[in-house]
Design a protein around this motif. Structure first.
Motif, PDB file in Angstrom:
ATOM      1  N   MET A  90       0.848  -1.176   0.000  1.00 32.38           N
ATOM      2  CA  MET A  90       0.000   0.000   0.000  1.00 32.38           C
ATOM      3  C   MET A  90       0.897   1.244   0.000  1.00 32.38           C
ATOM      4  O   MET A  90       1.842   1.334   0.767  1.00 32.38           O
ATOM      5  N   SER A  91       0.562   2.183  -0.848  1.00 37.96           N
ATOM      6  CA  SER A  91       1.347   3.418  -0.912  1.00 37.96           C
ATOM      7  C   SER A  91       0.976   4.324   0.257  1.00 37.96           C
ATOM      8  O   SER A  91      -0.083   4.169   0.887  1.00 37.96           O
ATOM      9  N   LEU A  92       1.816   5.290   0.531  1.00 36.99           N
ATOM     10  CA  LEU A  92       1.547   6.255   1.592  1.00 36.99           C
ATOM     11  C   LEU A  92       0.271   7.034   1.293  1.00 36.99           C
ATOM     12  O   LEU A  92      -0.552   7.261   2.183  1.00 36.99           O
ATOM     13  N   LYS A  93       0.085   7.412   0.041  1.00 32.99           N
ATOM     14  CA  LYS A  93      -1.131   8.145  -0.324  1.00 32.99           C
ATOM     15  C   LYS A  93      -2.363   7.285  -0.061  1.00 32.99           C
ATOM     16  O   LYS A  93      -3.361   7.775   0.461  1.00 32.99           O
ATOM     17  N   ASP A  94      -2.295   5.998  -0.405  1.00 30.99           N
ATOM     18  CA  ASP A  94      -3.413   5.090  -0.142  1.00 30.99           C
ATOM     19  C   ASP A  94      -3.684   4.986   1.362  1.00 30.99           C
ATOM     20  O   ASP A  94      -4.832   4.962   1.794  1.00 30.99           O
ATOM     21  N   GLU A  95      -2.615   4.916   2.160  1.00 35.29           N
ATOM     22  CA  GLU A  95      -2.769   4.836   3.615  1.00 35.29           C
ATOM     23  C   GLU A  95      -3.471   6.083   4.153  1.00 35.29           C
ATOM     24  O   GLU A  95      -4.431   5.987   4.921  1.00 35.29           O
ATOM     25  N   ILE A  96      -2.997   7.251   3.732  1.00 30.49           N
ATOM     26  CA  ILE A  96      -3.576   8.510   4.220  1.00 30.49           C
ATOM     27  C   ILE A  96      -5.014   8.665   3.742  1.00 30.49           C
ATOM     28  O   ILE A  96      -5.900   9.019   4.527  1.00 30.49           O
ATOM     29  N   MET A  97      -5.261   8.383   2.475  1.00 22.54           N
ATOM     30  CA  MET A  97      -6.624   8.475   1.949  1.00 22.54           C
ATOM     31  C   MET A  97      -7.545   7.497   2.693  1.00 22.54           C
ATOM     32  O   MET A  97      -8.687   7.833   2.999  1.00 22.54           O
ATOM     33  N   GLY A  98      -7.048   6.328   3.003  1.00 25.49           N
ATOM     34  CA  GLY A  98      -7.831   5.353   3.753  1.00 25.49           C
ATOM     35  C   GLY A  98      -8.189   5.869   5.132  1.00 25.49           C
ATOM     36  O   GLY A  98      -9.331   5.721   5.586  1.00 25.49           O
ATOM     37  N   ARG A  99      -7.236   6.496   5.803  1.00 21.99           N
ATOM     38  CA  ARG A  99      -7.517   7.046   7.140  1.00 21.99           C
ATOM     39  C   ARG A  99      -8.533   8.176   7.055  1.00 21.99           C
ATOM     40  O   ARG A  99      -9.416   8.283   7.902  1.00 21.99           O
ATOM     41  N   ILE A 100      -8.397   9.005   6.030  1.00 20.01           N
ATOM     42  CA  ILE A 100      -9.339  10.118   5.845  1.00 20.01           C
ATOM     43  C   ILE A 100     -10.745   9.570   5.592  1.00 20.01           C
ATOM     44  O   ILE A 100     -11.731  10.080   6.119  1.00 20.01           O
ATOM     45  N   GLN A 101     -10.833   8.512   4.799  1.00 22.68           N
ATOM     46  CA  GLN A 101     -12.135   7.921   4.484  1.00 22.68           C
ATOM     47  C   GLN A 101     -12.724   7.136   5.661  1.00 22.68           C
ATOM     48  O   GLN A 101     -13.936   7.057   5.813  1.00 22.68           O
ATOM     49  N   ASP A 102     -11.859   6.580   6.502  1.00 18.83           N
ATOM     50  CA  ASP A 102     -12.316   5.776   7.639  1.00 18.83           C
ATOM     51  C   ASP A 102     -12.818   6.614   8.808  1.00 18.83           C
ATOM     52  O   ASP A 102     -13.479   6.095   9.702  1.00 18.83           O
ATOM     53  N   HIS A 103     -12.462   7.897   8.827  1.00 21.26           N
ATOM     54  CA  HIS A 103     -12.823   8.761   9.952  1.00 21.26           C
ATOM     55  C   HIS A 103     -13.517  10.008   9.423  1.00 21.26           C
ATOM     56  O   HIS A 103     -12.938  10.757   8.637  1.00 21.26           O
ATOM     57  N   GLN A 104     -14.727  10.216   9.883  1.00 20.52           N
ATOM     58  CA  GLN A 104     -15.480  11.387   9.441  1.00 20.52           C
ATOM     59  C   GLN A 104     -14.734  12.677   9.760  1.00 20.52           C
ATOM     60  O   GLN A 104     -14.754  13.618   8.994  1.00 20.52           O
ATOM     61  N   LEU A 105     -14.076  12.696  10.920  1.00 21.14           N
ATOM     62  CA  LEU A 105     -13.323  13.859  11.371  1.00 21.14           C
ATOM     63  C   LEU A 105     -11.942  13.386  11.780  1.00 21.14           C
ATOM     64  O   LEU A 105     -11.811  12.508  12.638  1.00 21.14           O
ATOM     65  N   ILE A 106     -10.918  13.939  11.149  1.00 18.21           N
ATOM     66  CA  ILE A 106      -9.537  13.537  11.440  1.00 18.21           C
ATOM     67  C   ILE A 106      -8.640  14.763  11.375  1.00 18.21           C
ATOM     68  O   ILE A 106      -8.825  15.644  10.529  1.00 18.21           O
ATOM     69  N   VAL A 107      -7.666  14.802  12.292  1.00 14.55           N
ATOM     70  CA  VAL A 107      -6.724  15.909  12.354  1.00 14.55           C
ATOM     71  C   VAL A 107      -5.318  15.356  12.159  1.00 14.55           C
ATOM     72  O   VAL A 107      -4.883  14.468  12.898  1.00 14.55           O
ATOM     73  N   PHE A 108      -4.623  15.878  11.175  1.00 15.15           N
ATOM     74  CA  PHE A 108      -3.204  15.594  10.997  1.00 15.15           C
ATOM     75  C   PHE A 108      -2.479  16.733  11.700  1.00 15.15           C
ATOM     76  O   PHE A 108      -2.657  17.902  11.359  1.00 15.15           O
ATOM     77  N   SER A 109      -1.687  16.375  12.695  1.00 15.04           N
ATOM     78  CA  SER A 109      -1.168  17.324  13.659  1.00 15.04           C
ATOM     79  C   SER A 109       0.330  17.101  13.876  1.00 15.04           C
ATOM     80  O   SER A 109       0.891  16.110  13.422  1.00 15.04           O
ATOM     81  N   LYS A 110       0.936  18.040  14.592  1.00 15.61           N
ATOM     82  CA  LYS A 110       2.290  17.854  15.112  1.00 15.61           C
ATOM     83  C   LYS A 110       2.230  18.145  16.606  1.00 15.61           C
ATOM     84  O   LYS A 110       1.617  19.127  17.030  1.00 15.61           O
ATOM     85  N   THR A 111       2.856  17.293  17.400  1.00 15.98           N
ATOM     86  CA  THR A 111       2.721  17.375  18.854  1.00 15.98           C
ATOM     87  C   THR A 111       3.177  18.716  19.420  1.00 15.98           C
ATOM     88  O   THR A 111       2.613  19.196  20.389  1.00 15.98           O
ATOM     89  N   TYR A 112       4.189  19.328  18.831  1.00 15.09           N
ATOM     90  CA  TYR A 112       4.780  20.554  19.370  1.00 15.09           C
ATOM     91  C   TYR A 112       4.214  21.833  18.756  1.00 15.09           C
ATOM     92  O   TYR A 112       4.531  22.929  19.195  1.00 15.09           O
ATOM     93  N   CYS A 113       3.382  21.701  17.759  1.00 10.41           N
ATOM     94  CA  CYS A 113       2.899  22.855  16.993  1.00 10.41           C
ATOM     95  C   CYS A 113       1.798  23.594  17.764  1.00 10.41           C
ATOM     96  O   CYS A 113       0.771  22.998  18.094  1.00 10.41           O
ATOM     97  N   PRO A 114       1.981  24.892  18.030  1.00  9.94           N
ATOM     98  CA  PRO A 114       0.949  25.639  18.763  1.00  9.94           C
ATOM     99  C   PRO A 114      -0.382  25.713  18.016  1.00  9.94           C
ATOM    100  O   PRO A 114      -1.444  25.738  18.638  1.00  9.94           O
ATOM    101  N   PHE A 115      -0.341  25.717  16.696  1.00  4.99           N
ATOM    102  CA  PHE A 115      -1.579  25.752  15.915  1.00  4.99           C
ATOM    103  C   PHE A 115      -2.316  24.420  16.016  1.00  4.99           C
ATOM    104  O   PHE A 115      -3.542  24.375  16.122  1.00  4.99           O
ATOM    105  N   SER A 116      -1.552  23.327  15.991  1.00  8.11           N
ATOM    106  CA  SER A 116      -2.161  22.000  16.170  1.00  8.11           C
ATOM    107  C   SER A 116      -2.789  21.895  17.552  1.00  8.11           C
ATOM    108  O   SER A 116      -3.899  21.374  17.702  1.00  8.11           O
ATOM    109  N   LYS A 117      -2.091  22.395  18.559  1.00 11.79           N
ATOM    110  CA  LYS A 117      -2.627  22.360  19.925  1.00 11.79           C
ATOM    111  C   LYS A 117      -3.911  23.169  20.015  1.00 11.79           C
ATOM    112  O   LYS A 117      -4.870  22.750  20.671  1.00 11.79           O
ATOM    113  N   LYS A 118      -3.948  24.327  19.341  1.00  8.62           N
ATOM    114  CA  LYS A 118      -5.150  25.169  19.359  1.00  8.62           C
ATOM    115  C   LYS A 118      -6.319  24.426  18.715  1.00  8.62           C
ATOM    116  O   LYS A 118      -7.421  24.420  19.260  1.00  8.62           O
ATOM    117  N   ALA A 119      -6.089  23.795  17.582  1.00 13.20           N
ATOM    118  CA  ALA A 119      -7.159  23.076  16.887  1.00 13.20           C
ATOM    119  C   ALA A 119      -7.697  21.937  17.747  1.00 13.20           C
ATOM    120  O   ALA A 119      -8.911  21.756  17.865  1.00 13.20           O
TER     121      ALA A 119
END
Length: 107
Positions: A1-30
């Motif tokens: 499975m390609s990375l794009k297929d993996e990411i698209m699968g996760r997006i399709q499997d979850h109605q609401l999903i956040v791709f985040s970074k643990t240290y990012c203040p904007f990610s923390k705000k969201a």
């Protein structure tokens, strides 16, 4: 499975999903804003910086959504933006409406 297929699968499997970074203040705000809502299911969060392929994930998300920044929030397979976009939706009441319309809220 390609990375794009993996990411698209996760997006399709979850109605609401956040791709985040643990240290990012904007990610923390969201995540903090979404935490204000009584969601039916735990929020699906992918902490990209904890992956060995973080740069590739970033480039793949950019290809999928046109956004190369974090967080990148998807609702029903569509990017609804990042933290500032989410904050605006929250402050105008549109986020509550979207979550309710998509039956993501308890009660």
């Amino acid at each position: 499975m390609s990375l794009k297929d993996e990411i698209m699968g996760r997006i399709q499997d979850h109605q609401l999903i956040v791709f985040s970074k643990t240290y990012c203040p904007f990610s923390k705000k969201a995540k903090r804003i979404l935490g204000l809502y009584n969601l039916k299911e735990p929020l699906e969060v992918v902490e990209v910086d904890l992956r060995d392929d973080d740069y590739q994930v970033k480039m793949t998300l950019s290809e999928i959504s046109g956004r190369a920044t974090f967080p990148n929030i998807f609702l029903n397979g569509q990017s609804i933006g990042g933290a500032d976009d989410l904050e605006e939706l929250h402050e105008t009441g549109q986020l509550a409406s979207l979550l309710k319309e998509n039956q993501l809220l308890l009660g």
